[in-house]
Scaffold this motif. Structure first.
Motif, PDB file in Angstrom:
ATOM      1  N   ARG A  54       8.534  -3.665  -4.253  1.00  0.00           N
ATOM      2  CA  ARG A  54       7.057  -3.988  -4.840  1.00  0.00           C
ATOM      3  C   ARG A  54       7.020  -3.495  -6.197  1.00  0.00           C
ATOM      4  O   ARG A  54       7.485  -2.700  -6.710  1.00  0.00           O
ATOM      5  N   ASN A  56       4.600  -2.022  -7.877  1.00  0.00           N
ATOM      6  CA  ASN A  56       4.164  -0.696  -8.447  1.00  0.00           C
ATOM      7  C   ASN A  56       5.303   0.242  -8.144  1.00  0.00           C
ATOM      8  O   ASN A  56       5.374   1.259  -9.000  1.00  0.00           O
ATOM      9  N   ASP A  57       6.047   0.003  -7.185  1.00  0.00           N
ATOM     10  CA  ASP A  57       7.284   1.019  -7.225  1.00  0.00           C
ATOM     11  C   ASP A  57       8.210   0.689  -7.918  1.00  0.00           C
ATOM     12  O   ASP A  57       8.885   1.578  -8.606  1.00  0.00           O
ATOM     13  N   ARG A  85       9.962 -14.017  -6.474  1.00  0.00           N
ATOM     14  CA  ARG A  85       8.512 -13.285  -6.243  1.00  0.00           C
ATOM     15  C   ARG A  85       8.037 -13.506  -4.981  1.00  0.00           C
ATOM     16  O   ARG A  85       8.093 -14.790  -4.529  1.00  0.00           O
ATOM     17  N   LEU A  88       2.890 -10.818  -0.668  1.00  0.00           N
ATOM     18  CA  LEU A  88       2.867 -10.224   0.681  1.00  0.00           C
ATOM     19  C   LEU A  88       1.345 -10.299   1.064  1.00  0.00           C
ATOM     20  O   LEU A  88       0.441 -10.165   0.369  1.00  0.00           O
ATOM     21  N   THR A  90      -0.636  -8.430   2.500  1.00  0.00           N
ATOM     22  CA  THR A  90      -1.651  -7.397   2.814  1.00  0.00           C
ATOM     23  C   THR A  90      -2.537  -7.142   2.180  1.00  0.00           C
ATOM     24  O   THR A  90      -3.109  -7.925   1.412  1.00  0.00           O
ATOM     25  N   SER A  94      -0.349  -7.513  -2.175  1.00  0.00           N
ATOM     26  CA  SER A  94       1.120  -6.957  -2.960  1.00  0.00           C
ATOM     27  C   SER A  94       1.917  -7.863  -3.157  1.00  0.00           C
ATOM     28  O   SER A  94       2.140  -9.052  -2.657  1.00  0.00           O
ATOM     29  N   VAL A  95       2.967  -7.713  -4.324  1.00  0.00           N
ATOM     30  CA  VAL A  95       3.837  -8.609  -4.603  1.00  0.00           C
ATOM     31  C   VAL A  95       5.225  -7.694  -4.560  1.00  0.00           C
ATOM     32  O   VAL A  95       5.095  -6.810  -5.137  1.00  0.00           O
ATOM     33  N   GLN A  96       6.280  -8.510  -4.096  1.00  0.00           N
ATOM     34  CA  GLN A  96       7.492  -7.737  -3.880  1.00  0.00           C
ATOM     35  C   GLN A  96       8.678  -8.591  -4.885  1.00  0.00           C
ATOM     36  O   GLN A  96       8.240  -9.869  -4.950  1.00  0.00           O
ATOM     37  N   TYR A  97       9.749  -8.254  -5.259  1.00  0.00           N
ATOM     38  CA  TYR A  97      10.529  -8.782  -5.930  1.00  0.00           C
ATOM     39  C   TYR A  97      11.948  -8.701  -5.543  1.00  0.00           C
ATOM     40  O   TYR A  97      12.293  -7.464  -4.873  1.00  0.00           O
TER      41      TYR A  97
END
Length: 125
Positions: A54, A56-57, A85, A88, A90, A94-97
């Motif tokens: 994600r 932010n992570d 990209r 999600l 949620t 959220s966005v995850q890569y």
């Protein structure tokens, strides 16, 4: 077929020097460095190598890089087909890569670069 850089300097009978088979702009190494050599780009790919992360992570994992810079590099990597990209569903959104197959081709030499750089003396003052 692998392209080999064969640039060299030759001298004529009057001592004039000129480049023969000079690299076209950009040469293959420069072209690769323009893609991978941007600040934080290698680190972003490296941190995405094992699993999707994600945004932010990822920002937490890369100390010293601003979220704005990470977002800019991720956009560039996505445009180049090196990163995928995924939005999600949620709440909040959220966005995850993740690294694409094309992006994975860079991980081998990034690992070699990591190993090489670990042999260099620490120049931090």
């Amino acid at each position: 077929m692998e392209k080999v850089m064969r640039a060299r300097i030759e001298q004529d009978d009057q001592g004039r020097r000129q480049a023969v088979d000079a690299c076209r702009e950009p040469c293959p190494i420069e072209r690769g460095m323009r893609i991978i050599g941007g600040k934080w780009t290698g680190s972003i790919l490296w941190h995405l190598k094992d699993e999707p992360v994600r945004f932010n992570d990822l920002a937490r994992m890369i100390g010293g890089a601003s979220k704005k810079m990470i977002a800019e590099r991720l956009r560039q990597l996505e445009q180049q087909g090196l990163v995928h990209r995924q939005v999600l569903g949620t709440s909040p959104v959220s966005v995850q890569y993740s690294v694409t197959e094309r992006g994975r081709t860079a991980l081998g030499f990034l690992d070699e670069l990591r190993k090489w750089s670990e042999t260099l003396p620490d120049t931090r003052a």
